[in-house]
Design an enzyme around this catalytic site. Structure first.
Site, PDB file in Angstrom:
ATOM      1  N   ASN A   1       0.873  -1.173   0.000  1.00 12.07           N
ATOM      2  CA  ASN A   1       0.000   0.000   0.000  1.00 12.07           C
ATOM      3  C   ASN A   1       0.909   1.221   0.000  1.00 12.07           C
ATOM      4  O   ASN A   1       1.453   1.600   1.029  1.00 12.07           O
ATOM      5  CB  ASN A   1      -0.910  -0.011   1.231  1.00 12.07           C
ATOM      6  CG  ASN A   1      -1.774   1.231   1.320  1.00 12.07           C
ATOM      7  OD1 ASN A   1      -1.939   1.957   0.350  1.00 12.07           O
ATOM      8  ND2 ASN A   1      -2.328   1.490   2.495  1.00 12.07           N
ATOM      9  N   TRP A   2       1.075   1.809  -1.176  1.00 10.87           N
ATOM     10  CA  TRP A   2       2.019   2.922  -1.308  1.00 10.87           C
ATOM     11  C   TRP A   2       1.521   4.196  -0.649  1.00 10.87           C
ATOM     12  O   TRP A   2       2.296   5.106  -0.401  1.00 10.87           O
ATOM     13  CB  TRP A   2       2.289   3.197  -2.789  1.00 10.87           C
ATOM     14  CG  TRP A   2       3.118   2.165  -3.478  1.00 10.87           C
ATOM     15  CD1 TRP A   2       3.432   0.901  -3.024  1.00 10.87           C
ATOM     16  CD2 TRP A   2       3.743   2.284  -4.762  1.00 10.87           C
ATOM     17  NE1 TRP A   2       4.208   0.243  -3.936  1.00 10.87           N
ATOM     18  CE2 TRP A   2       4.416   1.070  -5.018  1.00 10.87           C
ATOM     19  CE3 TRP A   2       3.784   3.293  -5.716  1.00 10.87           C
ATOM     20  CZ2 TRP A   2       5.131   0.848  -6.196  1.00 10.87           C
ATOM     21  CZ3 TRP A   2       4.487   3.087  -6.886  1.00 10.87           C
ATOM     22  CH2 TRP A   2       5.166   1.868  -7.116  1.00 10.87           C
ATOM     23  N   LYS A   3       0.230   4.290  -0.388  1.00 11.51           N
ATOM     24  CA  LYS A   3      -0.378   5.492   0.187  1.00 11.51           C
ATOM     25  C   LYS A   3      -0.081   6.697  -0.725  1.00 11.51           C
ATOM     26  O   LYS A   3      -0.056   6.548  -1.950  1.00 11.51           O
ATOM     27  CB  LYS A   3       0.083   5.683   1.632  1.00 11.51           C
ATOM     28  CG  LYS A   3      -0.162   4.426   2.480  1.00 11.51           C
ATOM     29  CD  LYS A   3       0.080   4.622   3.938  1.00 11.51           C
ATOM     30  CE  LYS A   3      -0.183   3.328   4.686  1.00 11.51           C
ATOM     31  NZ  LYS A   3      -0.034   3.486   6.150  1.00 11.51           N
TER      32      LYS A   3
ATOM     33  N   HIS B   1      -9.522   1.240   4.627  1.00 14.61           N
ATOM     34  CA  HIS B   1      -8.276   1.426   5.383  1.00 14.61           C
ATOM     35  C   HIS B   1      -8.526   2.396   6.534  1.00 14.61           C
ATOM     36  O   HIS B   1      -9.314   3.334   6.416  1.00 14.61           O
ATOM     37  CB  HIS B   1      -7.172   1.957   4.465  1.00 14.61           C
ATOM     38  CG  HIS B   1      -5.816   1.904   5.078  1.00 14.61           C
ATOM     39  ND1 HIS B   1      -5.364   2.859   5.959  1.00 14.61           N
ATOM     40  CD2 HIS B   1      -4.814   0.991   4.956  1.00 14.61           C
ATOM     41  CE1 HIS B   1      -4.133   2.557   6.351  1.00 14.61           C
ATOM     42  NE2 HIS B   1      -3.785   1.426   5.754  1.00 14.61           N
TER      43      HIS B   1
ATOM     44  N   GLU C   1      -5.767  -4.766  10.462  1.00 13.96           N
ATOM     45  CA  GLU C   1      -4.852  -3.650  10.689  1.00 13.96           C
ATOM     46  C   GLU C   1      -5.214  -2.938  11.988  1.00 13.96           C
ATOM     47  O   GLU C   1      -6.065  -2.040  11.995  1.00 13.96           O
ATOM     48  CB  GLU C   1      -4.927  -2.664   9.525  1.00 13.96           C
ATOM     49  CG  GLU C   1      -4.408  -3.218   8.215  1.00 13.96           C
ATOM     50  CD  GLU C   1      -3.939  -2.097   7.312  1.00 13.96           C
ATOM     51  OE1 GLU C   1      -4.753  -1.222   6.999  1.00 13.96           O
ATOM     52  OE2 GLU C   1      -2.752  -2.095   6.949  1.00 13.96           O
TER      53      GLU C   1
ATOM     54  N   GLY D   1       1.903   2.722  10.883  1.00  8.38           N
ATOM     55  CA  GLY D   1       2.751   3.891  10.733  1.00  8.38           C
ATOM     56  C   GLY D   1       3.329   4.411  12.031  1.00  8.38           C
ATOM     57  O   GLY D   1       3.905   5.490  12.076  1.00  8.38           O
TER      58      GLY D   1
ATOM     59  N   SER E   1       2.220  -2.522  10.461  1.00  7.88           N
ATOM     60  CA  SER E   1       3.675  -2.300  10.441  1.00  7.88           C
ATOM     61  C   SER E   1       4.468  -3.593  10.285  1.00  7.88           C
ATOM     62  O   SER E   1       5.524  -3.767  10.906  1.00  7.88           O
ATOM     63  CB  SER E   1       4.125  -1.550  11.702  1.00  7.88           C
ATOM     64  OG  SER E   1       3.583  -0.247  11.730  1.00  7.88           O
TER      65      SER E   1
ATOM     66  N   GLY F   1       2.898  -1.166   4.309  1.00  8.09           N
ATOM     67  CA  GLY F   1       3.030   0.259   4.061  1.00  8.09           C
ATOM     68  C   GLY F   1       4.457   0.635   3.725  1.00  8.09           C
ATOM     69  O   GLY F   1       4.924   0.468   2.602  1.00  8.09           O
ATOM     70  N   GLY F   2       5.187   1.147   4.706  1.00  6.05           N
ATOM     71  CA  GLY F   2       6.521   1.681   4.476  1.00  6.05           C
ATOM     72  C   GLY F   2       7.479   0.737   3.780  1.00  6.05           C
ATOM     73  O   GLY F   2       8.232   1.145   2.884  1.00  6.05           O
TER      74      GLY F   2
END
Length: 255
Positions: free
Chosen positions: A13-15, A98, A170, A176, A216, A237-238
């Site tokens: 998920n690049w956001k 999300h 999640e 994050g 995460s 995510g990251g």
């Protein structure tokens, strides 16, 4: 993971990250890393990067997803994108519900259900997000919250359509923040979600449904998390923004 019953899937998920040139660079770096992996590989990118992602992933094992869609086919909804628009482009997946959409953009259980229905009706596959806030975990109502979100999201959805849904657990407090639920905590909730699905659709559907962990998960903690029976991959995510880090997760999920 239980690969005898269901596929392990790692989805990025690049956001709100990466312009088109940066997206192309990341995808080109990811393609050789992902090429020999047996798990499902999905990248969910900003709308502006969808065309780039679709072009660069042709003929590869990387699937492309969007990060949201509207519940109407068309109309006066400035700034929104419909599920049909995504399908027409060639997009296969879409993230719905999300926590950041719930927290910052007034997403509710009702709109999550409406978006999920619209996406499935358009022929998209859905990555459906559920999860509790820190105060809810501390109050001991994690299962109540997750059950309500899951049941609400699947309201009016047939068992056949449910086969096209991946659930991503999640916990909001672990997204994050650098905090991660322990492997046992994540497994407990993913297992509970599977029971909720079984209560609605039966054991066969529940056993075949991919349930990811998305709080995460990264290259350092993925092995312990993915070793659990009911954790079938991750919504990342990251770590999805760095090809080498994402590759570690793909390798672990392909074992």
């Amino acid at each position: 993971m239980n690969k005898a019953l269901r596929q392990a899937v790692i989805a990025g998920n690049w956001k709100m990250n990466k312009n088109r040139a940066e997206a192309a660079e990341l995808i080109n770096a990811l393609k050789p890393i992902a090429a020999d992996k047996t798990c499902g590989v999905i990248i969910c990118v900003p709308y502006t990067n969808l065309e780039t992602a679709l072009d660069l992933t042709k003929g590869t094992n990387i699937k492309v997803g969007a990060e949201n869609c509207h519940f109407k086919k068309s109309g006066a909804f400035t700034g929104e994108i419909s599920a049909d628009m995504l399908k027409e482009m060639g997009v296969e997946y879409v993230i719905i519900g999300h926590s950041e959409r719930r927290q910052y953009f007034a997403e509710t259980d009702l709109t999550v259900n409406r978006r999920t229905k619209a996406a499935l009706a358009a022929g998209l596959k859905v990555i459906l997000c559920v999860g509790e806030m820190l105060a809810e975990r501390e109050d001991g109502i994690t299962e109540d919250v997750v059950e309500l979100q899951t049941v609400a999201a699947f309201t009016g959805i047939s068992a056949e359509d449910a086969k096209n849904v991946i659930i991503a657990y999640e916990p909001v407090w672990a997204i994050g923040t650098g905090k991660t639920a322990t492997a046992d905590q994540a497994e407990e909730v993913c297992g509970f979600i599977r029971k909720v699905v079984a209560n609605k659709y039966g054991k066969e559907i529940a056993d075949g449904m991919t349930i990811q962990y998305g709080g995460s998960m990264n290259e350092k903690n993925c092995a312990e998390l993915l070793a659990k029976e009911d954790i079938d991959g991750g919504l990342i995510g990251g770590a999805s923004l760095v090809a080498e880090k994402f590759g570690v997760l793909l390798a672990e999920a392909s074992k």
